[in-house]
Design a protein around this motif. Structure first.
Motif, short mmCIF file in Angstrom:
data_model
loop_
_atom_site.label_atom_id
_atom_site.label_comp_id
_atom_site.label_asym_id
_atom_site.label_seq_id
_atom_site.Cartn_x
_atom_site.Cartn_y
_atom_site.Cartn_z
N ASP A 287 0.96 -1.19 0.30
CA ASP A 287 -0.32 0.00 0.17
C ASP A 287 1.00 1.24 -0.14
OD1 ASP A 287 -2.51 -1.69 -0.16
OD2 ASP A 287 -2.72 -1.58 2.09
N ARG A 288 1.72 1.48 0.84
CA ARG A 288 2.88 2.15 0.97
C ARG A 288 3.19 2.27 -0.26
NH1 ARG A 288 6.15 4.07 5.87
NH2 ARG A 288 4.04 2.97 8.17
N ALA A 289 3.69 1.89 -1.32
CA ALA A 289 3.94 1.55 -3.16
C ALA A 289 3.60 1.92 -3.66
CB ALA A 289 5.05 0.55 -2.67
N ALA A 290 2.47 1.70 -3.95
CA ALA A 290 1.04 2.03 -3.87
C ALA A 290 1.04 3.40 -4.75
CB ALA A 290 -0.01 1.37 -4.33
N ALA A 291 1.28 4.36 -3.09
CA ALA A 291 1.08 5.91 -2.71
C ALA A 291 2.61 6.33 -2.89
CB ALA A 291 0.35 5.42 -0.92
N GLY A 292 3.65 6.21 -3.62
CA GLY A 292 4.38 6.60 -3.68
C GLY A 292 5.99 6.47 -2.91
N ASP A 293 5.67 5.86 -2.10
CA ASP A 293 6.80 5.04 -1.29
C ASP A 293 7.80 4.69 -0.68
OD1 ASP A 293 8.42 4.77 1.48
OD2 ASP A 293 6.57 5.00 2.10
N GLU A 294 8.82 5.64 -2.16
CA GLU A 294 10.30 4.65 -2.34
C GLU A 294 10.77 3.68 -1.36
OE1 GLU A 294 12.81 4.02 -5.36
OE2 GLU A 294 10.91 4.56 -5.54
N ASP A 295 10.91 4.11 -0.01
CA ASP A 295 11.60 2.83 0.22
C ASP A 295 10.29 1.52 0.86
OD1 ASP A 295 13.25 4.50 1.35
OD2 ASP A 295 12.62 5.63 2.91
N ALA A 296 9.04 1.88 0.74
CA ALA A 296 9.00 0.91 0.44
C ALA A 296 8.63 -0.17 -0.63
CB ALA A 296 7.04 1.30 0.56
N ARG A 297 9.00 1.06 -1.60
CA ARG A 297 9.15 -0.01 -3.23
C ARG A 297 10.62 -1.07 -2.98
NH1 ARG A 297 11.82 0.38 -7.44
NH2 ARG A 297 13.22 1.21 -6.24
N ARG A 298 11.31 -0.23 -2.63
CA ARG A 298 12.75 -0.60 -2.84
C ARG A 298 12.40 -1.45 -1.15
NH1 ARG A 298 16.97 2.60 -4.14
NH2 ARG A 298 18.72 1.65 -2.82
N ALA A 299 12.41 -2.17 -0.50
CA ALA A 299 12.08 -2.64 -0.19
C ALA A 299 11.14 -4.43 -0.69
CB ALA A 299 11.28 -2.89 1.61
N VAL A 300 10.29 -4.06 -1.02
CA VAL A 300 9.43 -4.98 -1.99
C VAL A 300 10.50 -5.66 -3.00
CG1 VAL A 300 7.80 -5.93 -3.65
CG2 VAL A 300 7.49 -4.77 -1.92
N SER A 301 11.35 -4.63 -3.88
CA SER A 301 12.06 -5.22 -5.02
C SER A 301 13.71 -5.87 -3.84
CB SER A 301 12.93 -4.36 -5.51
OG SER A 301 13.56 -4.38 -6.31
N LEU A 302 14.37 -5.66 -3.23
CA LEU A 302 15.03 -6.76 -2.37
C LEU A 302 14.67 -7.71 -1.93
CD1 LEU A 302 17.42 -6.29 -1.45
CD2 LEU A 302 17.36 -5.37 0.52
N ALA A 303 13.22 -7.92 -1.35
CA ALA A 303 13.03 -8.83 -1.33
C ALA A 303 12.88 -10.24 -2.18
CB ALA A 303 11.70 -9.03 -0.58
N ALA A 304 12.04 -9.92 -3.98
CA ALA A 304 11.93 -10.43 -4.53
C ALA A 304 13.17 -10.63 -5.13
CB ALA A 304 11.27 -9.39 -5.99
N TYR A 305 14.48 -10.44 -5.09
CA TYR A 305 15.77 -9.70 -5.23
C TYR A 305 16.33 -11.13 -4.61
CZ TYR A 305 21.10 -10.20 -5.82
OH TYR A 305 22.09 -10.17 -5.75
#
Length: 415
Positions: A287-305
């Motif tokens: 939800d944070r990433a969808a709202a534009g939170d870059e830290d949240a987007r990067r957290a998901v990206s690192l988990a997937a990586y």
């Protein structure tokens, strides 16, 4: 109520989860949880099958009080336990002592207690609950099912740390692995889903929840896993850091003014998704990433990586992988994460069908990718696996699955 039932108990560091199952078919008849045991705000939550959940306070409850309340609640809802044939207990750590479930006697109880230094938050309360249940009914069989047991088949190269072996042996330092009960269940269910005999199935199992791990399964056996001496290593988790350089720990201790407790809190309680994106819940991070939170987007990206990283490693470990399997809370429900893991792996023969990936997952699981290496989502059920082993041990004296034969790649016995 069926003629015979089995009770499954999962004692946490401040909680007691329990389920009543039909001994014949394994159907869940009721379940509950007593939370915050020994803390303020203790409460009991119970749900009979087909009924709404109910809660009530249990102020100041101990584990003895919690067990009494559990049985009292069964009585209140008319769940007669005359046909109870045994109690299966989840025990986090079996060390190298226990490689399969066992019926608990005084000697076994003492051995589980002796392993408490390896799981100080969990084994002591499991021992306490085992003792309390035996005191309540000395003739009712108690069965211990160990979270580490499925990983007893790890080959020496996978479980050994490259440190002086006298130090490793003295302090029992090695990779143990966890989530084993879940992985064992999912391995069997996936083999059935794919139509492959379990002793022949090769999988990469991604158990993704607040705690997360991956396991390489070759011939139905665990041959590598991301968690190690403790559940801290490996993947990005809700609050755990996952892989972290030991020298960075030394730096924090020696140069940054951290105490051992500070480091433990940092890596166990303040890291992972929480440390990266401000929340330990993947749904909230999204939800944070969808709202534009870059830290949240990067957290998901690192988990997937990190998951992709281990998929690649385990493809090298297990020739002829039949499927990559997603399970547990996040693995079963987060289609976006499954796509983020698999979409970049098309060159390795791993891909998902977007339409099937977005469907609701049936109880038996389903295949969402038909590439050379299939992708499946299979719901886990640790309680079903514990109940299965408990019934088998009570009725036959042997676990539901026999202890695996030694790995033929092992040429000598290692401590």
């Amino acid at each position: 109520m069926p003629d015979e039932t089995v009770l499954v108990v999962n004692a946490g560091s401040s909680s007691l989860k329990y389920e009543l199952r039909d001994a014949a078919g394994g159907a869940r008849l009721g379940r509950g949880m007593i939370s915050r045991i020994g803390l303020d705000g203790t409460k009991l939550r119970f749900q009979a099958t087909g009924e709404p959940a109910q809660e009530r306070p249990l102020p100041g409850a101990s584990y003895a009080d919690a067990i009494a309340a559990m049985f009292g609640r069964f009585d209140e809802v008319g769940a007669r336990l005359d046909g109870l044939i045994g109690v299966g207990h989840r025990v986090v750590h079996g060390g190298t002592t226990f490689s399969q479930p066992v019926v608990v006697d005084d000697d076994v109880l003492a051995q589980i207690d002796a392993l408490s230094s390896l799981a100080p938050l969990h084994n002591p309360v499991a021992v306490e609950c085992l003792r309390l249940m035996k005191e309540r009914d000395p003739d009712l069989p108690q069965v211990a099912v160990f979270d580490t047991a499925f990983h007893a088949t790890l080959p020496w190269e996978a479980y050994t740390f490259a440190i002086p072996q006298d130090v490793a042996h003295e302090h029992r330092l090695r990779r143990y692995g966890f989530h084993g009960t879940s992985i064992e269940y999912v391995t069997g269910r996936t083999a059935a889903l794919l139509g492959i005999p379990e002793p022949e199935v090769n999988l990469i199992v991604c158990h993704l929840g607040n705690g997360a791990s991956m396991t390489a399964v070759r011939g139905g056996r665990s041959v590598d896993t991301t968690m190690g001496f403790t559940p801290l290593s490996g993947l990005v988790m809700g609050t755990r850091a996952g892989d972290f350089d030991a020298s960075a720990v030394l730096y924090l201790l020696q140069s940054a003014g951290y105490s051992p407790d500070d480091v433990a809190q940092l890596l166990e309680r303040r890291s992972g998704l929480l440390g990266l994106g401000g929340d330990s819940d993947m749904a909230n991070i999204r939800d944070r990433a969808a709202a534009g939170d870059e830290d949240a987007r990067r957290a998901v990206s690192l988990a997937a990586y990190r998951i992709r990283h281990y998929v690649g490693a385990y493809l090298a470990t297990v020739p002829g992988v039949h499927a990559v399997v997603f399970t547990a809370g996040i693995g079963e429900h987060d289609a976006e994460l499954r796509a983020a893991v698999c979409d970049p792996l098309g060159h390795l023969g791993i891909e998902v069908d977007a339409e099937r990936n977005g469907r609701e997952v049936p109880d038996e699981g389903h295949v969402i990718g038909d590439g050379p290496i299939r992708v499946a989502v299979v719901p886990t059920d640790e309680e079903a696996e514990i109940a299965h082993h408990t019934v088998a041990l009570v009725r036959t004296g042997s676990p539901a699955r026999p202890a695996p034969a030694p790995d033929p790649s092992e040429t000598k016995e290692h401590a």
